[in-house]
Design a protein around this motif. Structure first.
Motif, short mmCIF file in Angstrom:
data_model
loop_
_atom_site.label_atom_id
_atom_site.label_comp_id
_atom_site.label_asym_id
_atom_site.label_seq_id
_atom_site.Cartn_x
_atom_site.Cartn_y
_atom_site.Cartn_z
N THR A 126 74.94 49.95 45.15
CA THR A 126 74.78 49.97 43.71
C THR A 126 73.45 50.61 43.33
O THR A 126 72.52 50.71 44.16
CB THR A 126 74.82 48.55 43.14
N ALA A 127 73.34 51.01 42.06
CA ALA A 127 72.10 51.60 41.58
C ALA A 127 70.95 50.61 41.68
O ALA A 127 69.82 50.98 42.01
CB ALA A 127 72.27 52.08 40.15
N GLY A 128 71.22 49.34 41.39
CA GLY A 128 70.17 48.33 41.46
C GLY A 128 69.61 48.17 42.87
O GLY A 128 68.39 48.04 43.06
N GLU A 129 70.50 48.19 43.87
CA GLU A 129 70.05 48.08 45.26
C GLU A 129 69.20 49.29 45.66
O GLU A 129 68.19 49.16 46.35
CB GLU A 129 71.26 47.96 46.19
N ILE A 130 69.64 50.47 45.22
CA ILE A 130 68.89 51.69 45.54
C ILE A 130 67.50 51.65 44.91
O ILE A 130 66.50 51.97 45.55
CB ILE A 130 69.67 52.93 45.06
N ILE A 131 67.43 51.24 43.65
CA ILE A 131 66.14 51.20 42.95
C ILE A 131 65.19 50.21 43.62
O ILE A 131 64.01 50.50 43.83
CB ILE A 131 66.35 50.84 41.46
N ASN A 132 65.70 49.03 44.00
CA ASN A 132 64.85 48.02 44.65
C ASN A 132 64.31 48.53 45.98
O ASN A 132 63.12 48.35 46.30
CB ASN A 132 65.62 46.72 44.85
N ASP A 133 65.17 49.19 46.77
CA ASP A 133 64.72 49.71 48.06
C ASP A 133 63.71 50.84 47.89
O ASP A 133 62.73 50.93 48.64
CB ASP A 133 65.92 50.21 48.88
N PHE A 134 63.95 51.70 46.90
CA PHE A 134 63.02 52.80 46.66
C PHE A 134 61.66 52.27 46.20
O PHE A 134 60.61 52.75 46.64
CB PHE A 134 63.58 53.77 45.63
N LYS A 135 61.67 51.27 45.33
CA LYS A 135 60.40 50.66 44.90
C LYS A 135 59.63 50.09 46.08
O LYS A 135 58.40 50.24 46.17
CB LYS A 135 60.67 49.56 43.87
N ALA A 136 60.35 49.44 46.99
CA ALA A 136 59.69 48.85 48.16
C ALA A 136 59.08 49.93 49.05
O ALA A 136 57.94 49.80 49.52
CB ALA A 136 60.70 48.01 48.95
N SER A 137 59.82 51.02 49.29
CA SER A 137 59.29 52.09 50.15
C SER A 137 58.15 52.83 49.46
O SER A 137 57.16 53.22 50.11
CB SER A 137 60.40 53.06 50.54
N LEU A 138 58.24 53.03 48.14
CA LEU A 138 57.16 53.68 47.41
C LEU A 138 55.91 52.81 47.41
O LEU A 138 54.79 53.31 47.59
CB LEU A 138 57.60 53.99 45.98
N THR A 139 56.08 51.50 47.24
CA THR A 139 54.94 50.59 47.28
C THR A 139 54.26 50.64 48.64
O THR A 139 53.02 50.66 48.73
CB THR A 139 55.40 49.15 46.98
N ALA A 140 55.05 50.67 49.71
CA ALA A 140 54.48 50.74 51.06
C ALA A 140 53.72 52.05 51.26
O ALA A 140 52.65 52.08 51.89
CB ALA A 140 55.58 50.60 52.10
N TYR A 141 54.25 53.15 50.72
CA TYR A 141 53.57 54.44 50.83
C TYR A 141 52.24 54.42 50.08
O TYR A 141 51.21 54.88 50.62
CB TYR A 141 54.47 55.55 50.30
N LEU A 142 52.24 53.91 48.86
CA LEU A 142 51.01 53.85 48.08
C LEU A 142 49.97 52.96 48.77
O LEU A 142 48.77 53.26 48.75
CB LEU A 142 51.30 53.33 46.67
N LYS A 143 50.43 51.89 49.39
CA LYS A 143 49.52 51.00 50.13
C LYS A 143 48.90 51.73 51.31
O LYS A 143 47.72 51.56 51.61
CB LYS A 143 50.29 49.76 50.59
#
Length: 351
Positions: free
Chosen positions: A278-295
């Motif tokens: 689902t779009a919600g699952e994709i958005i949550n996973d992308f946010k997590a990976s983007l957060t890890a990258y920014l960290k």
């Protein structure tokens, strides 16, 4: 170093020392006598190889790494407790004081009211240490009955809870100390002092930022986000509480401790989904990976957010077949992050 000392090689060398007129074939008396000794020697060589690695700070693990780092006064950091701000309202919606020591729960995490900040605002300390208590939910449920309590919510994370320090993090601190030794209040000293305060994840040091004798220390918390005012006060009190020679800083230094400036990274794109999620699952996973990258790039040599990297993170998210119209902070170029700033997750709009 000793990986070449195998059972077969050792046995072969031992048999070579036996006179040729003696039967050395497998199953012979001399062969059966030497084979167990060769096996034990190969095990001893393997142990020697392991022990060599355990004696070096670059390869040691667990308690052996602890022994190595303690030679330099560096000990593994224990897990610490998260501290949150709590906001409490009575049954008519007004700010409301509650008893110190009151206990609340949010999911599996329990917190205790530890001190009063102002009317209706209190510090709550997690009862168990660890990052699990770095809650993002707002609702608190009272464990103890409190008369006239209407609502209880978390206002913000003041001091992040941390897990026990990993081998990689301890090794990083050890190598940093050995390779960039601190001497009489240099930059390495100020960074080391800041990192000694619980909840601090990194610190940038700007010497002579406002004239001779001035030092600015810019903080990130354990999540590599801008430090809270509580953490800023803790570090200021530890390094230079009065700027009069007290604390860790040398006499004559004027130290200004501040939090890093957060630069929000906003991402917009149109997705082509493969239908598996689902779009919600994709958005949550992308946010997590983007957060890890920014960290990972916080206070790096080049802390700019790479447009191409954000695109690759999006494309690597499960459920995404392709995308179009990717914008990062409204553009299609890298986002510059100035010294003393840190990139943080902003709005993510994926349609």
């Amino acid at each position: 170093m000793y990986e070449s000392q195998t059972y077969e090689l050792i046995l072969h060398r031992m048999l070579d020392r036996v006179p040729t007129e003696v039967d050395k074939r497998e199953g012979s008396i001399i062969y059966d006598a030497l084979a167990p000794a060769a096996l034990e020697l190969s095990i001893a060589y393997a142990s020697l190889d392991i022990n060599l690695n355990l004696g070096s700070g670059q390869t040691a693990t667990g308690s052996y790494l602890d022994l190595r780092t303690m030679d330099y006064g560096i000990t593994r950091r224990e897990a610490t407790k998260a501290v949150h701000e709590g906001i409490f309202l009575n049954t008519v919606g007004s700010l409301f004081d509650i008893p110190i020591g009151s206990r609340f729960a949010s999911g599996s995490v329990t917190l205790m009211v530890s001190s009063r900040l102002s009317l209706g605002h209190f510090e709550l300390t997690a009862e168990m240490p660890g990052s699990e208590a770095n809650l993002t939910t707002n609702t608190l449920l009272p464990i103890d009955y409190i008369t006239n309590l209407g609502t209880a919510q978390l206002g913000g994370l003041l001091v992040p809870g941390t897990d026990i320090e990993s081998d990689d993090k301890l090794r990083e601190r050890y190598l940093q100390t050995v390779r960039t030794p601190s001497t009489s209040g240099n930059k390495a000293d100020y960074r080391k002092w800041a990192l000694e305060v619980n909840g601090i994840g990194d610190a940038a040091v700007l010497p002579l930022w406002n004239g001779p004798g001035t030092v600015k220390v810019i903080l990130l918390d354990a999540n590599k986000l801008p430090a809270s005012s509580t953490l800023v006060d803790d570090v200021q009190a530890y390094i230079a509480p009065t700027n009069a020679g007290e604390g860790k800083a040398p006499i004559g230094a004027t130290v200004n401790v501040v939090s890093a400036v957060g630069i929000s990274i906003n991402v917009t794109a149109a997705l082509i989904m493969d239908g598996t999620r689902t779009a919600g699952e994709i958005i949550n996973d992308f946010k997590a990976s983007l957060t890890a990258y920014l960290k990972s790039i916080a206070y790096a040599i080049d802390p700019s957010v790479k447009y191409v990297r954000v695109g690759s993170l999006l494309l690597d998210t499960d459920g995404v077949k392709d995308y179009s119209g990717l914008l990062v902070n409204g553009g299609s170029s890298n986002v510059t992050v100035a010294s003393g700033s840190v990139a943080v997750l902003g709005k993510v709009s994926l349609s």
